[in-house]
Design a protein around this motif. Sequence first.
Motif, PDB file in Angstrom:
ATOM      1  N   ALA A  23       8.112   4.547 -10.577  1.00 41.21           N
ATOM      2  CA  ALA A  23       8.850   5.622 -11.248  1.00 41.21           C
ATOM      3  C   ALA A  23       8.076   6.161 -12.446  1.00 41.21           C
ATOM      4  O   ALA A  23       7.480   5.404 -13.220  1.00 41.21           O
ATOM      5  N   SER A  24       8.104   7.466 -12.595  1.00 39.73           N
ATOM      6  CA  SER A  24       7.462   8.086 -13.758  1.00 39.73           C
ATOM      7  C   SER A  24       8.474   8.858 -14.606  1.00 39.73           C
ATOM      8  O   SER A  24       8.112   9.467 -15.605  1.00 39.73           O
ATOM      9  N   ILE A  25       9.741   8.812 -14.207  1.00 37.79           N
ATOM     10  CA  ILE A  25      10.736   9.639 -14.887  1.00 37.79           C
ATOM     11  C   ILE A  25      10.856   9.284 -16.377  1.00 37.79           C
ATOM     12  O   ILE A  25      11.168  10.156 -17.199  1.00 37.79           O
ATOM     13  N   PHE A  27       8.686   8.968 -18.466  1.00 31.27           N
ATOM     14  CA  PHE A  27       7.831   9.821 -19.313  1.00 31.27           C
ATOM     15  C   PHE A  27       7.706  11.256 -18.800  1.00 31.27           C
ATOM     16  O   PHE A  27       7.648  12.174 -19.594  1.00 31.27           O
ATOM     17  N   ASP A  28       7.736  11.441 -17.464  1.00 28.53           N
ATOM     18  CA  ASP A  28       7.464  12.822 -17.023  1.00 28.53           C
ATOM     19  C   ASP A  28       8.674  13.746 -17.164  1.00 28.53           C
ATOM     20  O   ASP A  28       8.602  14.924 -16.834  1.00 28.53           O
ATOM     21  N   GLN A  29       9.778  13.219 -17.716  1.00 26.35           N
ATOM     22  CA  GLN A  29      10.877  14.138 -18.032  1.00 26.35           C
ATOM     23  C   GLN A  29      10.447  15.151 -19.084  1.00 26.35           C
ATOM     24  O   GLN A  29      11.073  16.192 -19.252  1.00 26.35           O
ATOM     25  N   GLU A  83      12.673   8.458  -8.925  1.00 19.55           N
ATOM     26  CA  GLU A  83      11.238   8.434  -9.235  1.00 19.55           C
ATOM     27  C   GLU A  83      10.759   9.305 -10.383  1.00 19.55           C
ATOM     28  O   GLU A  83      10.303   8.806 -11.403  1.00 19.55           O
ATOM     29  N   ASP A  84      10.793  10.615 -10.160  1.00 21.55           N
ATOM     30  CA  ASP A  84      10.114  11.467 -11.141  1.00 21.55           C
ATOM     31  C   ASP A  84      10.932  12.720 -11.451  1.00 21.55           C
ATOM     32  O   ASP A  84      12.017  12.927 -10.899  1.00 21.55           O
ATOM     33  N   ILE A  85      10.416  13.536 -12.316  1.00 18.23           N
ATOM     34  CA  ILE A  85      11.142  14.730 -12.757  1.00 18.23           C
ATOM     35  C   ILE A  85      11.396  15.689 -11.587  1.00 18.23           C
ATOM     36  O   ILE A  85      12.461  16.303 -11.484  1.00 18.23           O
ATOM     37  N   HIS A  86      10.427  15.757 -10.675  1.00 17.52           N
ATOM     38  CA  HIS A  86      10.549  16.710  -9.573  1.00 17.52           C
ATOM     39  C   HIS A  86      11.747  16.373  -8.688  1.00 17.52           C
ATOM     40  O   HIS A  86      12.533  17.240  -8.326  1.00 17.52           O
ATOM     41  N   MET A  87      11.893  15.094  -8.375  1.00 11.13           N
ATOM     42  CA  MET A  87      12.979  14.692  -7.483  1.00 11.13           C
ATOM     43  C   MET A  87      14.305  14.600  -8.224  1.00 11.13           C
ATOM     44  O   MET A  87      15.368  14.808  -7.634  1.00 11.13           O
ATOM     45  N   SER A 109       4.560  21.033  -2.144  1.00 12.58           N
ATOM     46  CA  SER A 109       4.536  19.575  -2.146  1.00 12.58           C
ATOM     47  C   SER A 109       4.658  19.131  -3.587  1.00 12.58           C
ATOM     48  O   SER A 109       4.424  19.919  -4.510  1.00 12.58           O
ATOM     49  N   ARG A 110       5.016  17.884  -3.804  1.00 11.96           N
ATOM     50  CA  ARG A 110       4.997  17.401  -5.175  1.00 11.96           C
ATOM     51  C   ARG A 110       3.574  17.395  -5.743  1.00 11.96           C
ATOM     52  O   ARG A 110       3.379  17.372  -6.944  1.00 11.96           O
ATOM     53  N   ASN A 111       2.610  17.397  -4.811  1.00  9.32           N
ATOM     54  CA  ASN A 111       1.226  17.355  -5.303  1.00  9.32           C
ATOM     55  C   ASN A 111       0.818  18.639  -6.032  1.00  9.32           C
ATOM     56  O   ASN A 111       0.229  18.584  -7.119  1.00  9.32           O
ATOM     57  N   ASP A 112       1.141  19.783  -5.436  1.00 11.94           N
ATOM     58  CA  ASP A 112       0.823  21.028  -6.165  1.00 11.94           C
ATOM     59  C   ASP A 112       1.852  21.264  -7.269  1.00 11.94           C
ATOM     60  O   ASP A 112       1.548  21.871  -8.301  1.00 11.94           O
ATOM     61  N   GLN A 113       3.052  20.723  -7.074  1.00 10.02           N
ATOM     62  CA  GLN A 113       4.100  20.887  -8.087  1.00 10.02           C
ATOM     63  C   GLN A 113       3.704  20.189  -9.394  1.00 10.02           C
ATOM     64  O   GLN A 113       3.753  20.781 -10.474  1.00 10.02           O
ATOM     65  N   VAL A 114       3.278  18.928  -9.274  1.00  8.53           N
ATOM     66  CA  VAL A 114       2.936  18.189 -10.498  1.00  8.53           C
ATOM     67  C   VAL A 114       1.677  18.763 -11.144  1.00  8.53           C
ATOM     68  O   VAL A 114       1.572  18.841 -12.371  1.00  8.53           O
ATOM     69  N   ALA A 115       0.737  19.200 -10.308  1.00 11.66           N
ATOM     70  CA  ALA A 115      -0.488  19.788 -10.869  1.00 11.66           C
ATOM     71  C   ALA A 115      -0.151  21.050 -11.662  1.00 11.66           C
ATOM     72  O   ALA A 115      -0.721  21.313 -12.729  1.00 11.66           O
ATOM     73  N   ALA A 317      -7.602  13.725  -1.463  1.00 16.13           N
ATOM     74  CA  ALA A 317      -7.126  14.639  -2.489  1.00 16.13           C
ATOM     75  C   ALA A 317      -6.255  13.839  -3.481  1.00 16.13           C
ATOM     76  O   ALA A 317      -6.757  13.008  -4.201  1.00 16.13           O
ATOM     77  N   TYR A 318      -4.928  14.022  -3.439  1.00 17.11           N
ATOM     78  CA  TYR A 318      -4.065  13.338  -4.389  1.00 17.11           C
ATOM     79  C   TYR A 318      -4.010  11.831  -4.129  1.00 17.11           C
ATOM     80  O   TYR A 318      -3.946  11.389  -2.989  1.00 17.11           O
ATOM     81  N   SER A 319      -4.035  11.052  -5.188  1.00 15.39           N
ATOM     82  CA  SER A 319      -3.728   9.618  -5.127  1.00 15.39           C
ATOM     83  C   SER A 319      -2.744   9.321  -6.244  1.00 15.39           C
ATOM     84  O   SER A 319      -2.767   9.972  -7.288  1.00 15.39           O
ATOM     85  N   LYS A 320      -1.921   8.306  -6.040  1.00 13.31           N
ATOM     86  CA  LYS A 320      -0.870   8.015  -7.020  1.00 13.31           C
ATOM     87  C   LYS A 320      -1.449   7.588  -8.352  1.00 13.31           C
ATOM     88  O   LYS A 320      -0.776   7.670  -9.394  1.00 13.31           O
ATOM     89  N   ASP A 321      -2.698   7.130  -8.333  1.00  7.10           N
ATOM     90  CA  ASP A 321      -3.383   6.818  -9.604  1.00  7.10           C
ATOM     91  C   ASP A 321      -3.171   7.929 -10.629  1.00  7.10           C
ATOM     92  O   ASP A 321      -3.093   7.695 -11.831  1.00  7.10           O
ATOM     93  N   MET A 322      -3.125   9.167 -10.112  1.00  7.94           N
ATOM     94  CA  MET A 322      -3.109  10.331 -11.005  1.00  7.94           C
ATOM     95  C   MET A 322      -1.809  10.461 -11.785  1.00  7.94           C
ATOM     96  O   MET A 322      -1.744  11.223 -12.758  1.00  7.94           O
ATOM     97  N   GLN A 323      -0.800   9.710 -11.386  1.00  6.43           N
ATOM     98  CA  GLN A 323       0.443   9.688 -12.167  1.00  6.43           C
ATOM     99  C   GLN A 323       0.183   9.096 -13.557  1.00  6.43           C
ATOM    100  O   GLN A 323       0.953   9.315 -14.488  1.00  6.43           O
ATOM    101  N   GLU A 324      -0.917   8.336 -13.674  1.00  5.49           N
ATOM    102  CA  GLU A 324      -1.279   7.711 -14.952  1.00  5.49           C
ATOM    103  C   GLU A 324      -1.917   8.708 -15.935  1.00  5.49           C
ATOM    104  O   GLU A 324      -2.331   8.327 -17.026  1.00  5.49           O
ATOM    105  N   ASP A 325      -2.009   9.953 -15.527  1.00  2.06           N
ATOM    106  CA  ASP A 325      -2.631  10.937 -16.422  1.00  2.06           C
ATOM    107  C   ASP A 325      -1.726  11.317 -17.595  1.00  2.06           C
ATOM    108  O   ASP A 325      -2.189  11.571 -18.698  1.00  2.06           O
ATOM    109  N   LYS A 326      -0.407  11.312 -17.345  1.00  3.52           N
ATOM    110  CA  LYS A 326       0.483  11.980 -18.285  1.00  3.52           C
ATOM    111  C   LYS A 326       0.659  11.278 -19.627  1.00  3.52           C
ATOM    112  O   LYS A 326       0.558  11.907 -20.680  1.00  3.52           O
ATOM    113  N   GLU A 327       0.947   9.974 -19.572  1.00  7.85           N
ATOM    114  CA  GLU A 327       1.220   9.291 -20.847  1.00  7.85           C
ATOM    115  C   GLU A 327       0.053   9.384 -21.820  1.00  7.85           C
ATOM    116  O   GLU A 327       0.243   9.501 -23.026  1.00  7.85           O
TER     117      GLU A 327
END
Length: 459
Positions: A23-25, A27-29, A83-87, A109-115, A317-327
């Motif tokens: 879950a990233s909610i 912080f990504d809220q 999980e996250d802000i998008h969902m 997709s959530r991939n272009d959405q989060v980007a 392309a996208y990997s979940k590792d990238m969720q660690e970018d935000k904090e």
Amino acid sequence: TSNRMWGGRFAAGPDAIMEAINASIGFDQRLAAQDIAGSRAHAAMLAATGIISDSDAEAIREGLLTILSEIEAGEFAFSTALEDIHMNVEARLKDLIGDPAGRLHTGRSRNDQVATDFRLWVRDQIDAATEGLRALIGALLTQAEAGADWVMPGFTHLQTAQPVTWGHHMMAYVEMFSRDLSRFTDARVRMNESPLGAAALAGTSFPIDREMTAKALGFDRPMANSLDAVSDRDFALEFLAHASICAMHLSRFAEELVIWSSAQFRFVTLSDRFSTGSSIMPQKKNPDAAELIRAKIGRIFGANVALMTVMKGLPLAYSKDMQEDKEQVFDAADNLMLALAAMTGMVGDMTANREALRAAASAGFSTATDLADWLVRELGLPFREAHHVTGALVALAEKKGCDLPDLSLSELQTGHEGITQEVYSVLGVDNSVASRVSYGGTSGERVREQVARWKEQLA
Ligand code: ARG
């Protein structure tokens, strides 16, 4: 129970630990406003291209506006299971408007959405940094203008080198911070392209209009490669890199303020508003704001290293590792803005102690170079010989426990018999700084020109 958004192929729900790591909610809220802006642009485009009906788009639009006001009012119940802000937003949209909510994610997709969300967020921070830097530069210009001819020691190796002016020292930071500003401005130009419509990684078969969503979100154009659009975080890294350089500049200036405000230096008095006391030592007035600004580079550059390390070696392309970018970026941005604001406040409030600056400038043989230059100019000595003669006179003064202007003419003449009374004019610190009129030099005249140039440039 399996997931509402992607649970079709799942029989069981996630383990609690899985939910916790995934879950990233939490912080990504912080991306809520950007997420809703992106969804609004996407829904309007889906209707304009006939992919969804106008009435569905209208229901989606109204639902998203309701959600935004719920979030802003602090009434939104964020769910870790989602999980996250998008969902979280999409699930709430389903509660509010029912079936049309399920059409919003068409061709996306959530991939272009989060980007997209994250680019919009970073872009705002670039703008905030630019504003913060402008304010700081403004405060420095005010200090520089007031003290364009105030003499202070210039240092190399933190040993007295040559006299400089207060204005010149302030303007050195104006140059540094304005380069920081231009780095952020450059980065904004490069990053202002829209990932939206890249979908998961390959684009989509729906007849979407990426120009339209790009324009609606203030981007200059859509990104040209869908794999790149969902894969890279170089825009965030560039922000962190420029933030790191800026924080490094802030740290150096903060260090100078810590030194300058000490009893041993007394170059500046920091205002009460930007100082703290001690719980045990009643006499203390500590430069805590300066110390904390000095330290902020630690977490900001740390964030830069952390995200660079997350990104290295990731296959497209996208990997979940990238969720660690935000904090990392959130923390770095928050602290950069705080440091800029605190520095601006401190600079605006601080008082230069002209007498202490002057006394320090006159000590430590700061005009030795002026003496050597005089010997070259007036007596025709080669500079190396002038350097040697001056060195011997400094040694003499040091032995006598006085400064260069305190030596008598006959004492000066032990260094070189050609020395005349005239030499005293260059041994004073005011003449020293006033004589340094080369472009970029420390004289008040040159400083005032630079102040005027920057004022015009920033207007
Ligand atoms: N929370 C995710 C992130 O921050 C959003 C993207 C999720 N995409 C996915 N394919 N699981 O990166």
